[in-house]
Write an enzyme that holds these catalytic residues in place. Structure first.
Site, PDB file in Angstrom:
ATOM      1  N   GLU A   1      35.420  53.190  54.363  1.00 58.41           N
ATOM      2  CA  GLU A   1      37.041  53.015  53.532  1.00 58.41           C
ATOM      3  C   GLU A   1      36.591  52.036  52.318  1.00 58.41           C
ATOM      4  O   GLU A   1      36.038  51.123  52.379  1.00 58.41           O
ATOM      5  CB  GLU A   1      38.193  52.283  54.311  1.00 58.41           C
ATOM      6  CG  GLU A   1      39.584  52.438  53.560  1.00 58.41           C
ATOM      7  CD  GLU A   1      40.541  51.400  54.241  1.00 58.41           C
ATOM      8  OE1 GLU A   1      41.012  51.685  55.127  1.00 58.41           O
ATOM      9  OE2 GLU A   1      40.150  50.004  53.808  1.00 58.41           O
ATOM     10  N   ASP A   2      36.453  52.904  51.277  1.00 61.06           N
ATOM     11  CA  ASP A   2      35.061  51.805  50.338  1.00 61.06           C
ATOM     12  C   ASP A   2      35.910  52.570  49.203  1.00 61.06           C
ATOM     13  O   ASP A   2      35.681  53.862  48.600  1.00 61.06           O
ATOM     14  CB  ASP A   2      34.156  52.178  50.014  1.00 61.06           C
ATOM     15  CG  ASP A   2      33.426  51.333  49.189  1.00 61.06           C
ATOM     16  OD1 ASP A   2      34.078  50.421  48.035  1.00 61.06           O
ATOM     17  OD2 ASP A   2      32.727  51.481  48.932  1.00 61.06           O
TER      18      ASP A   2
END
Length: 454
Positions: A166-167
């Site tokens: 999750e970036d």
């Protein structure tokens, strides 16, 4: 997908709010028995600053697991930041990953908020995509090495494990193999999608929605398009002072308002269209935040001083499905959308050919597998015979229509309009075309049911 509470105080414990460790084991076993995989959203990007039950002052010092000084504190969230170059910290975090797999048999992890740990500015900076932004003095190289180690060890010890990044910054090489210089994640989440929808719903008049922006955001970074997972709405939209999509769309509609029916129709239509296009246009998986499937009317809020430690919003209103009406209609659409994917295997197919994006008519069309998807986002304009290009000549059957009455729509299309036959007129650069009826704020999925050989 299960998640730790943010920020986590004990990375090795199941929250007693939900039951005992044995209860969680039974939950995982039951999910596996139903053919489901169980993922944890693991929070190794920061830690609670709590000194009573967290790791703060764990050994009496302020830097046992964390950086000292300003570097040890998240700039905006007040949480503590791990020092990933410390051997004991690496042992602690890597052991934590292995423990959840061996003890609870989970199937993978979504690594929460990587931008918080990768950059010393915690991701709170503007990114243009310039490579320099990912290689400058603000990058925590120890954090990158930890992520590489985590993926390398997890996939070596547990070959079937799945890791998800999750970036929000799309760090280069996020989903590339470690042997090729990447970080080794299997998939990544396109966080820009839910942020775009939230911004549109709260800040942009319906007439000004950009079809080009919708398509470019949903398709995401082209380098990761085949590894992308999609949310329409995630936890960021309904906790931390935010509002769920349904709260934005329906929350200000008052009983007895002369525009009530019109506003309900608008909200119901957009809610369905957003889910349909998010799930089918790109990526290999679609993630649903709990309650989004039936339009949960309120945000999630845990007991805290600001709400006098109330539990009133720390729940999901499943009881709303016991009554006919809006929420049951939205849930019926969601179930049929899942059924369509189950029958047609939409998500495993190659990414769609997006051949029609018109910002003036506010229409988007694309083909994925045997299905043609058509969206009319225009708030007022309907089209009796809108021409859309298709490659294969034949008969196309309407298999999903957001405007059906059972989904809370108006049911404007008649039975004799559910089947459409192509003409040889070229359109959108394709050899054949269909003329389809497109009421305003509706979407349709057509399936090629009979091929015509010319």
């Amino acid at each position: 997908m299960l998640t730790h509470l943010f920020p986590a105080t004990n990375l090795y414990a199941v929250s007693s709010r939900f039951g005992t460790p044995d209860d969680f084991k039974r939950l995982v076993d039951e999910a596996h028995g139903q053919g489901l995989l169980v993922f944890l959203e693991i929070v190794h990007s920061y830690s609670a600053a709590d000194e009573m039950v967290g790791l703060g002052l764990f050994d009496g010092t302020n830097d046992c697991y964390f950086h000292t000084g300003k570097r040890g504190h998240h700039k905006h969230w007040g949480t503590r930041m791990f020092k990933y170059g410390d051997l004991d910290v690496l042992h602690f975090l890597l052991s934590n990953l292995n423990w959840w797999i061996t003890e609870y048999q989970v199937d993978g992890f979504q690594f929460h908020s990587l931008s918080s740990m990768i950059y010393t500015h915690n991701g709170f900076a503007s990114f243009t995509g310039d490579l320099e932004e990912y290689c400058n003095q603000y990058v925590d190289r120890d954090a990158l090495l930890y992520l590489i180690l985590a993926n390398e060890i997890l996939h070596a010890l547990h070959p079937d494990i799945i890791t998800i990044a999750e970036d929000a910054t799309f760090y280069p090489g996020l989903c590339e193999p470690i042997s090729q210089g990447g970080l080794g994640f299997d998939y990544c989440v396109n966080l820009s999608v839910s942020e775009m929808w939230s911004s549109f719903l709260e800040n942009v008049p319906d007439h000004d929605w950009s079809m080009s922006k919708i398509v470019s955001t949903l398709m995401g970074n082209k380098n990761y398009a085949d590894k992308m997972l999609m949310y329409a709405e995630n936890h960021n939209q309904s906790i931390s002072g935010g509002r769920s999509f349904a709260e934005i769309l329906f929350g200000e509609i008052r009983e007895g308002s002369p525009d009530k029916e019109k506003l309900l129709l608008r909200g119901c239509s957009l809610h369905k269209m957003i889910k349909l296009i998010t799930m089918t246009i790109g990526g290999r998986a679609y993630l649903n935040f709990m309650g989004n499937e039936f339009g949960h009317p309120e945000r999630v809020e845990f007991p805290m001083p600001s709400n006098n430690f109330s539990f009133s919003l720390a729940n999901r209103r499943w009881d709303l499905l016991a009554n006919e009406g809006l929420h049951l209609n939205l849930f019926s659409f969601d179930k049929d959308l899942m059924k369509l994917d189950e029958n047609e295997r939409i998500l495993p197919r190659v990414l769609p050919s997006i051949h029609h994006v018109n910002d003036n008519s506010m229409v988007i069309a694309y083909i994925r597998g045997p299905l043609l998807f058509v969206f009319n986002f225009h708030p007022t304009d309907s089209y009796e015979g809108y021409r859309i290009g298709v490659e294969e000549a034949g008969e196309y059957q309407l298999v999903l229509n957001t405007d059906e009455r059972k989904y809370g729509g108006q049911g404007l299309l008649k039975d004799d309009q559910y089947s459409r036959t192509t003409t040889s007129q070229r359109s959108d650069g394709l050899r054949n075309s269909l003329e389809v009826p497109l009421p305003s704020r509706t979407a349709q999925a057509y399936k090629l049911s009979r091929i015509l050989r010319i």
